[in-house]
Every structure is written in structure tokens, then in C-alpha cells.
Write an enzyme that holds these catalytic residues in place. Sequence first.
Site, mmCIF file in Angstrom:
data_model
loop_
_atom_site.group_PDB
_atom_site.id
_atom_site.type_symbol
_atom_site.label_atom_id
_atom_site.label_comp_id
_atom_site.label_asym_id
_atom_site.label_seq_id
_atom_site.Cartn_x
_atom_site.Cartn_y
_atom_site.Cartn_z
ATOM 1 N N CYS A 1 25.996 65.916 40.286
ATOM 2 C CA CYS A 1 27.023 65.812 39.231
ATOM 3 C C CYS A 1 27.197 67.108 38.441
ATOM 4 O O CYS A 1 28.187 67.268 37.732
ATOM 5 C CB CYS A 1 26.680 64.681 38.270
ATOM 6 S SG CYS A 1 26.414 63.126 39.095
ATOM 7 N N HIS B 1 29.974 65.501 31.472
ATOM 8 C CA HIS B 1 29.941 64.692 32.689
ATOM 9 C C HIS B 1 30.113 63.225 32.283
ATOM 10 O O HIS B 1 29.486 62.748 31.339
ATOM 11 C CB HIS B 1 28.611 64.905 33.399
ATOM 12 C CG HIS B 1 28.400 63.983 34.555
ATOM 13 N ND1 HIS B 1 29.402 63.659 35.440
ATOM 14 C CD2 HIS B 1 27.291 63.304 34.975
ATOM 15 C CE1 HIS B 1 28.925 62.821 36.351
ATOM 16 N NE2 HIS B 1 27.657 62.589 36.091
ATOM 17 N N ASN C 1 31.887 57.216 37.355
ATOM 18 C CA ASN C 1 31.179 58.479 37.588
ATOM 19 C C ASN C 1 31.637 59.062 38.924
ATOM 20 O O ASN C 1 31.370 58.488 39.972
ATOM 21 C CB ASN C 1 29.663 58.186 37.595
ATOM 22 C CG ASN C 1 28.835 59.429 37.886
ATOM 23 O OD1 ASN C 1 29.366 60.486 38.229
ATOM 24 N ND2 ASN C 1 27.527 59.288 37.764
HETATM 25 N N1 ACO Z 1 25.779 43.710 35.819
HETATM 26 C C1 ACO Z 1 24.966 42.888 35.138
HETATM 27 N N2 ACO Z 1 23.672 43.147 34.902
HETATM 28 C C2 ACO Z 1 23.194 44.305 35.379
HETATM 29 C C3 ACO Z 1 23.977 45.220 36.108
HETATM 30 C C4 ACO Z 1 25.318 44.867 36.319
HETATM 31 N N3 ACO Z 1 26.147 45.674 36.990
HETATM 32 N N4 ACO Z 1 23.218 46.273 36.447
HETATM 33 C C5 ACO Z 1 21.997 46.048 35.946
HETATM 34 N N5 ACO Z 1 21.974 44.848 35.323
HETATM 35 C C6 ACO Z 1 20.866 44.204 34.648
HETATM 36 C C7 ACO Z 1 19.527 44.676 35.177
HETATM 37 O O1 ACO Z 1 19.165 43.964 36.336
HETATM 38 C C8 ACO Z 1 18.625 44.332 34.002
HETATM 39 O O2 ACO Z 1 18.318 42.977 34.050
HETATM 40 P P1 ACO Z 1 16.845 42.456 33.664
HETATM 41 O O3 ACO Z 1 16.657 42.848 32.241
HETATM 42 O O4 ACO Z 1 16.930 40.999 33.899
HETATM 43 O O5 ACO Z 1 15.909 43.183 34.587
HETATM 44 C C9 ACO Z 1 19.514 44.581 32.787
HETATM 45 O O6 ACO Z 1 20.871 44.552 33.276
HETATM 46 C C10 ACO Z 1 19.269 45.898 32.113
HETATM 47 O O7 ACO Z 1 19.201 46.880 33.130
HETATM 48 P P2 ACO Z 1 18.989 48.383 32.819
HETATM 49 O O8 ACO Z 1 18.944 49.152 34.095
HETATM 50 O O9 ACO Z 1 17.866 48.541 31.845
HETATM 51 O O10 ACO Z 1 20.364 48.698 32.067
HETATM 52 P P3 ACO Z 1 20.772 49.998 31.335
HETATM 53 O O11 ACO Z 1 21.205 49.647 29.989
HETATM 54 O O12 ACO Z 1 19.770 51.095 31.490
HETATM 55 O O13 ACO Z 1 22.083 50.436 32.129
HETATM 56 C C11 ACO Z 1 22.762 51.998 33.796
HETATM 57 C C12 ACO Z 1 21.996 50.721 33.508
HETATM 58 C C13 ACO Z 1 24.209 51.775 33.418
HETATM 59 C C14 ACO Z 1 22.636 52.299 35.262
HETATM 60 C C15 ACO Z 1 22.174 53.148 32.949
HETATM 61 O O14 ACO Z 1 20.777 53.181 33.102
HETATM 62 C C16 ACO Z 1 22.710 54.500 33.317
HETATM 63 O O15 ACO Z 1 23.863 54.784 33.079
HETATM 64 N N6 ACO Z 1 21.874 55.398 33.836
HETATM 65 C C17 ACO Z 1 22.286 56.740 34.115
HETATM 66 C C18 ACO Z 1 23.105 56.839 35.351
HETATM 67 C C19 ACO Z 1 23.569 58.261 35.540
HETATM 68 O O16 ACO Z 1 23.802 58.942 34.569
HETATM 69 N N7 ACO Z 1 23.689 58.741 36.741
HETATM 70 C C20 ACO Z 1 24.107 60.114 36.834
HETATM 71 C C21 ACO Z 1 23.761 60.710 38.002
HETATM 72 S S1 ACO Z 1 24.615 60.043 39.406
HETATM 73 C C22 ACO Z 1 24.678 61.333 40.529
HETATM 74 O O17 ACO Z 1 24.082 62.355 40.336
HETATM 75 C C23 ACO Z 1 25.471 61.127 41.716
#
Ligand code: ACO
Length: 370
Positions: free
Chosen positions: A118, A297, A327
Site C-alpha cells: 500500500c 492511505h 482499500n
Molecule cells: N463483519 C462482522 N464481523 C466481523 C467482520 C465483518 N466483516 N470482520 C471481523 N469481524 C468480527 C471478528 O470476527 C471479531 O469477532 P469476535 O470478537 O467474535 O472474535 C470482531 O468482529 C472484532 O474483530 P477485530 O478484528 O478485532 O475488528 P477490528 O475492529 O480490529 O477491525 C479490521 C478489523 C477492519 C480488519 C481492522 O483491524 C483493520 O482495519 N486493520 C488494518 C487493515 C489495514 O490497514 N490493512 C492495510 C494493509 S493492506 C495491504 O497492504 C494490501
Amino acid sequence: MGSALVGFGKAVPALVVANETLETLVDTSDEWIVTRTGIQSRHVAIEETNADLAEAAARDALGWTNGGFSERRFDASEIDLVVFATITPDTVCPSMAGLLRRRLGLENAIAFDVNAACTGFVYGTTIAESMMAACAPTSAGATGRNPIRRALVIGAERLTRLTNWADRNTCVLFGDGAGAAVLEWDETRPGIMGSFIVNQDDFANALSSPAAYDAPQPFNADGTLKEVPALLGAAEQGIDDELGVAELVGAGRPRQVLYMDGPKVFKFAAEAMTEAVNQVLSRANISLDDVACIIPHQANERIIKYAAKKLNRPMDFFQLSIAHTGNTSAASVPMALCDAYANGRINRGDKIILVAFGGGFTSGAVLYEA
Ligand code: ACO
């Protein structure tokens, strides 16, 4: 004198996939996706290739269409360099930059690809600026090198080809698109005033995806020939182990998709963004008070909110384009930059920061005067 950013373009595929559609694929909801990420919909390339998207964005940036924001029309023969940032190339050889060079008839351009996930556009811009500074016609360093007066920097992805559509943790996040910028060496403008790029080892394999080569090798490690049905490679197994995906593949998950530990990446991203902004400001020796806006980003609106709090700036200091793109990895910053020009938020003389983070881990920022 410096490398001025003088042309901008972007392109997205025709198909728009709303959150509601994903509710029918995985156990998720529009409400969860919007509140946890800020994403409402994304574009998914079905017919379009990465090269198609990149070509459309580049034509806009070069001023060959009315779609982009270009200070003037650039002739194909004026472009000396193409740097193409992507982790989802259509081809490994020729490079995507080489393909684009051919499509656009950039007969004088050196062309190569960059993989910095990214952060690819920030890395690409930094590389192009460094090459221009080293090879500018007036530079002492230009002796014996190709003079590089103008560069085309592209960030383009078909990330949805790497997406595991059965994994709700990742499939709601990604989209496809392309962004492009033209850099021109200018004796009268400061252009890019500072840049900062850095790597950190992703020890926990928080973001990984094996390469997609699958030609089977006929040899065993001791040089004997394999049985024809047992041709599938041990080398891939080694990489899968190193990336931590072997277990998932063994459990029936697809191999060539992006694996991500969201919370780990989130933690890295939130810190990396603030660090990159502060580093680039200090390198250019200016204060954030002198900056008009930040083009971050677009991975998650909450990461941008975290950075806004850390940097003590309101959210409208940041260009937000994620709602309808998701993203798009290397395409994200140049697409958001193009949106910022379209919204009229960037004027000549404004100081702008581009900042990104991604797999690798990579992160970085570029500060330029418009
Ligand atoms: N719908 C519903 N629930 C979901 C979903 C979904 N799509 N995805 C995850 N959950 C659930 C999880 O299973 C978890 O449930 P649990 O508590 O029962 O285990 C709960 O939601 C919380 O999950 P987390 O992973 O802790 O959620 P978080 O608030 O961290 O959000 C996310 C997840 C959006 C992926 C976040 O961590 C994020 O944005 N991370 C960074 C991603 C990023 O920046 N990537 C960039 C690089 S990509 C590249 O380089 C190509």
C-alpha cells in the site's frame, strides 16, 4: 528547484459492490463495515485488467483526456521514466510499467515496477524524485546518466483477485482502481520538499500472500526426477511455511489470497502514519501548521481518525475517499490525491503530505508544494 507534481488521474472499474451484497456472501453487515472501517462500497474489476485501469488513469494525468487534473498536455515523447507500483500485476514479464510504456507509446521512458504494497505510490514517487534529482539536466550528478525531466508514477491494483471472498475479516476491505501522477523537474518550483520511506520486519506475518507461480518442477532436491503425478513443488511449501500460511492451506483455505491479521496491522499502521508525517516534516524543516492537507492511505477510516488525534488535527484536514473505494493498496493515495484536486482543496503553493503504510511492513510520506 525540484520535482513538481503537475498531473493527476484516476480510474475505477465499472462494477460497484455495496456492503449489502457482501452480507449475502459472508456473515457481516453494512452497519459493521461502515462503523469499523468507513467503507460503504468498492469497485471490483471483472472485465478490466490492471493495465486497463492504469492506462486510463495515466491518460488523465498526462492531460490526454478531460478527466484528470493536468497543468498541461504532455507528449508521449516527453516522459523519461515510468514507475509502476502494484502487488497485483497482470504479468510478471513484461513489467506493468513496460506494458504501459507500450500502450501509451512512451518511446523514451525507462520503465519498471515497484512492490511496496500500500506504500507503493509513496515509494514510487520517492524513487522517481531521487532519479530526477540525480539525473536532472542541470545536476552535477547527471553526467553519464539518462536525463530524467518527467516521470509518470502509477499505483494500480486488482486487489480483489487476491481476496478470499469467504473470509469476512478481509473481503469487506478491498477494492480495485488506479491512480497516476506526472512529475516534472522544474527550476522555479520546490516541488517535492522531503520524503521518508522505511521498512519494519513483519515478524508475525500479519500481512502475507504467496506468489502465484505454479509451473511444477520435475526435479527432487537430490536431482532425481519426480514421478509425473507428484510434480507439485516443495519450494512453494517452504515459502508457505515461512509466511505462516501452510496451516491455513492445509485446512483447505485458498493459497493465493491475502492473509491479514487485522488488529496487528491496525496497530502498526496507526503508529507508522504519525511517525512518517513527523519524519517528513522534520526532513523538510517545516511545521504541520504550514501544511494545507494530508492525503493518507485509505485502509480504514479509524486509522485516519487515530492519526488525526495524534497529530492534533480535525478529520477534514485529511482527504477521505475510502467510503466508495475501500482499500485499493498502491492505488489508494494517488486516487485520493486526484479526489482532493477534484474537490478543489489543493491550490498552487499549498504544501501537501502523502502518507501510507502497508505489507512488508512498509511506510512513508512525501511532502510537496503544489
Ligand atoms: N463483519 C462482522 N464481523 C466481523 C467482520 C465483518 N466483516 N470482520 C471481523 N469481524 C468480527 C471478528 O470476527 C471479531 O469477532 P469476535 O470478537 O467474535 O472474535 C470482531 O468482529 C472484532 O474483530 P477485530 O478484528 O478485532 O475488528 P477490528 O475492529 O480490529 O477491525 C479490521 C478489523 C477492519 C480488519 C481492522 O483491524 C483493520 O482495519 N486493520 C488494518 C487493515 C489495514 O490497514 N490493512 C492495510 C494493509 S493492506 C495491504 O497492504 C494490501
